[in-house]
Design a protein around this motif. Sequence first.
Motif, PDB file in Angstrom:
ATOM      1  N   TRP A   4       0.784  -1.210  -0.078  1.00  0.00           N
ATOM      2  CA  TRP A   4       0.186   0.036  -0.030  1.00  0.00           C
ATOM      3  C   TRP A   4       0.784   1.203  -0.102  1.00  0.00           C
ATOM      4  O   TRP A   4       0.602   2.383  -0.528  1.00  0.00           O
ATOM      5  N   ILE A   5       2.108   1.136   0.567  1.00  0.00           N
ATOM      6  CA  ILE A   5       2.952   2.264   0.358  1.00  0.00           C
ATOM      7  C   ILE A   5       3.485   2.443  -0.906  1.00  0.00           C
ATOM      8  O   ILE A   5       3.508   3.773  -1.300  1.00  0.00           O
ATOM      9  N   ILE A   6       3.581   1.394  -1.706  1.00  0.00           N
ATOM     10  CA  ILE A   6       4.097   1.544  -2.916  1.00  0.00           C
ATOM     11  C   ILE A   6       2.858   2.349  -3.802  1.00  0.00           C
ATOM     12  O   ILE A   6       3.195   2.896  -4.694  1.00  0.00           O
ATOM     13  N   LEU A  59      -0.507   7.423   4.248  1.00  0.00           N
ATOM     14  CA  LEU A  59      -1.364   7.023   3.598  1.00  0.00           C
ATOM     15  C   LEU A  59      -1.601   5.444   3.280  1.00  0.00           C
ATOM     16  O   LEU A  59      -2.527   5.012   3.142  1.00  0.00           O
ATOM     17  N   GLY A  60      -0.456   4.989   2.899  1.00  0.00           N
ATOM     18  CA  GLY A  60      -0.080   3.504   2.826  1.00  0.00           C
ATOM     19  C   GLY A  60      -0.638   2.904   4.209  1.00  0.00           C
ATOM     20  O   GLY A  60      -1.450   1.871   4.103  1.00  0.00           O
ATOM     21  N   TRP A  61      -0.317   3.402   5.239  1.00  0.00           N
ATOM     22  CA  TRP A  61      -0.718   2.867   6.701  1.00  0.00           C
ATOM     23  C   TRP A  61      -2.231   3.008   6.817  1.00  0.00           C
ATOM     24  O   TRP A  61      -2.831   1.918   7.283  1.00  0.00           O
ATOM     25  N   SER A  73      -8.389  -0.984   5.456  1.00  0.00           N
ATOM     26  CA  SER A  73      -9.068  -2.068   4.469  1.00  0.00           C
ATOM     27  C   SER A  73      -9.103  -3.228   5.179  1.00  0.00           C
ATOM     28  O   SER A  73     -10.187  -4.024   4.878  1.00  0.00           O
ATOM     29  N   LEU A  74      -8.539  -3.494   6.086  1.00  0.00           N
ATOM     30  CA  LEU A  74      -8.387  -4.996   6.776  1.00  0.00           C
ATOM     31  C   LEU A  74      -9.493  -5.214   7.559  1.00  0.00           C
ATOM     32  O   LEU A  74     -10.026  -6.197   8.024  1.00  0.00           O
ATOM     33  N   LYS A  75     -10.376  -3.984   7.918  1.00  0.00           N
ATOM     34  CA  LYS A  75     -11.775  -4.090   8.470  1.00  0.00           C
ATOM     35  C   LYS A  75     -12.967  -4.570   7.523  1.00  0.00           C
ATOM     36  O   LYS A  75     -13.811  -5.069   8.137  1.00  0.00           O
ATOM     37  N   PHE A  76     -12.719  -4.549   6.385  1.00  0.00           N
ATOM     38  CA  PHE A  76     -13.653  -4.795   5.560  1.00  0.00           C
ATOM     39  C   PHE A  76     -13.378  -5.896   4.502  1.00  0.00           C
ATOM     40  O   PHE A  76     -14.212  -6.118   3.883  1.00  0.00           O
ATOM     41  N   GLY A 129      -4.552  -3.179  -3.893  1.00  0.00           N
ATOM     42  CA  GLY A 129      -3.318  -2.503  -3.938  1.00  0.00           C
ATOM     43  C   GLY A 129      -2.734  -2.879  -5.281  1.00  0.00           C
ATOM     44  O   GLY A 129      -2.056  -1.866  -5.940  1.00  0.00           O
ATOM     45  N   GLY A 130      -2.350  -4.186  -5.243  1.00  0.00           N
ATOM     46  CA  GLY A 130      -1.422  -4.552  -6.750  1.00  0.00           C
ATOM     47  C   GLY A 130      -2.047  -4.204  -7.912  1.00  0.00           C
ATOM     48  O   GLY A 130      -1.294  -3.848  -8.817  1.00  0.00           O
ATOM     49  N   SER A 131      -3.529  -4.327  -8.074  1.00  0.00           N
ATOM     50  CA  SER A 131      -4.110  -3.622  -9.255  1.00  0.00           C
ATOM     51  C   SER A 131      -3.909  -2.260  -9.489  1.00  0.00           C
ATOM     52  O   SER A 131      -3.723  -1.905 -10.536  1.00  0.00           O
ATOM     53  N   ILE A 132      -3.882  -1.504  -8.482  1.00  0.00           N
ATOM     54  CA  ILE A 132      -3.725   0.068  -8.533  1.00  0.00           C
ATOM     55  C   ILE A 132      -2.333   0.326  -9.016  1.00  0.00           C
ATOM     56  O   ILE A 132      -2.043   1.303  -9.998  1.00  0.00           O
ATOM     57  N   ILE A 133      -1.433  -0.427  -8.543  1.00  0.00           N
ATOM     58  CA  ILE A 133       0.049  -0.358  -8.815  1.00  0.00           C
ATOM     59  C   ILE A 133       0.063  -0.498 -10.177  1.00  0.00           C
ATOM     60  O   ILE A 133       1.017   0.277 -11.055  1.00  0.00           O
TER      61      ILE A 133
END
Length: 371
Positions: A207-209, A245-247, A253-256, A267-271
């Motif tokens: 997510w930081i990436i 922002l990554g944190w 997101s881990l809540k959902f 995250g990987g698809s956005i990258i």
Amino acid sequence: MTMETMETACIDAASTAGAAAAPSFGQLVAYLALFMGLSWAMMYFIPTGLLFTVLLPASFYVLFSIVVFCPLVSGGWPFAPPLGNWKPADGVWKPGLSSTALLAAVAVAGPLATTYLYPRFPLFPVGFWWGIILFTVTLWYAFTWNGWPLNQKCSPALRGIGGAAVIVGITALLWQLVNLSGTPFAGAPYDPRGPFQAEWFFGLLVWIIVWIQAFSNVLSFQQWPFYKLPQPIGEIANTAVCILLGWLCWTVSLKFMSPTFSFAAVGGSIIGMQNFHGAIFGYYPFAKYKQPRRGICNFVTELVLAFGWIALMRLIMPPVLAKAQAAGLPFDLNVVSVLFTLHFVALLTLIHNFYFLRAPLAPSGPPPAPE
């Protein structure tokens, strides 16, 4: 070398490498589709054990060396334009084959070093956790810090070698933050026993990436608004924002959603979409705008494309997943999809763009100035 002089050198290299017109949108779609098909075939037909336990952990070093030896860090040194040992008469095969051989050598030497010298861990799966740190630091050094301060006054060779040393050194320091609790390797001699559990830290770095790329010098926002600040204040501020922002994205997101859907699918698809939209399609159709309007349009488009990409992965990746699971490997569809996106499609297109000068299409030029 400033970004402006680097852009001028890239323009000169692109203009002398071939006189073909800039590729159309349709040609670029076909270009991406071709590499997607090649990537899928490689993942499906390469022996599964070799692919997932050897080649993919080692591919982090290919990603590392692609960036180190690209124009952003070394100026293309040692074999590629604009600053490597290349001239237009050399065509595309000399930089392409020579640079690819260099990447392959690094991909062999890197895992051997981490296996037998330091930290002496098994390539699979621990190499994935080390690899994501290496890749994050690589992008941070190139995209956020512009290779500073070496890129200000050093030769291409020193910028490449020195930049690689800086990246590996910081990676080794960040490795000390990891602990391997909850894995079969907890308490091993190479377990750093740091404050962050390895799998959790992996997701955080993905997510930081996302944000490193969003605020990078060549993608979405092109370092807006941080480039307006003096060095290194702008780079420090950019780094802090990306980490924050990554944190937030990771923890919220881990809540959902499940961890792998969060970091790998979303995250990987956005990258991947940031990379494809910027590096292949040149911010189409928003390059005509100035920042931040260009960046906002880019980023929204990339988010929409990311969810379309997730749907596409659900259609095409199950056969590859079935082979991985039949081999007893601990991967789900989300992880297999992100490996396809970033370790195959992105990797192959970047090699072709930087070192084979996108032949037979015209070479890609530098991004337009932010404003």
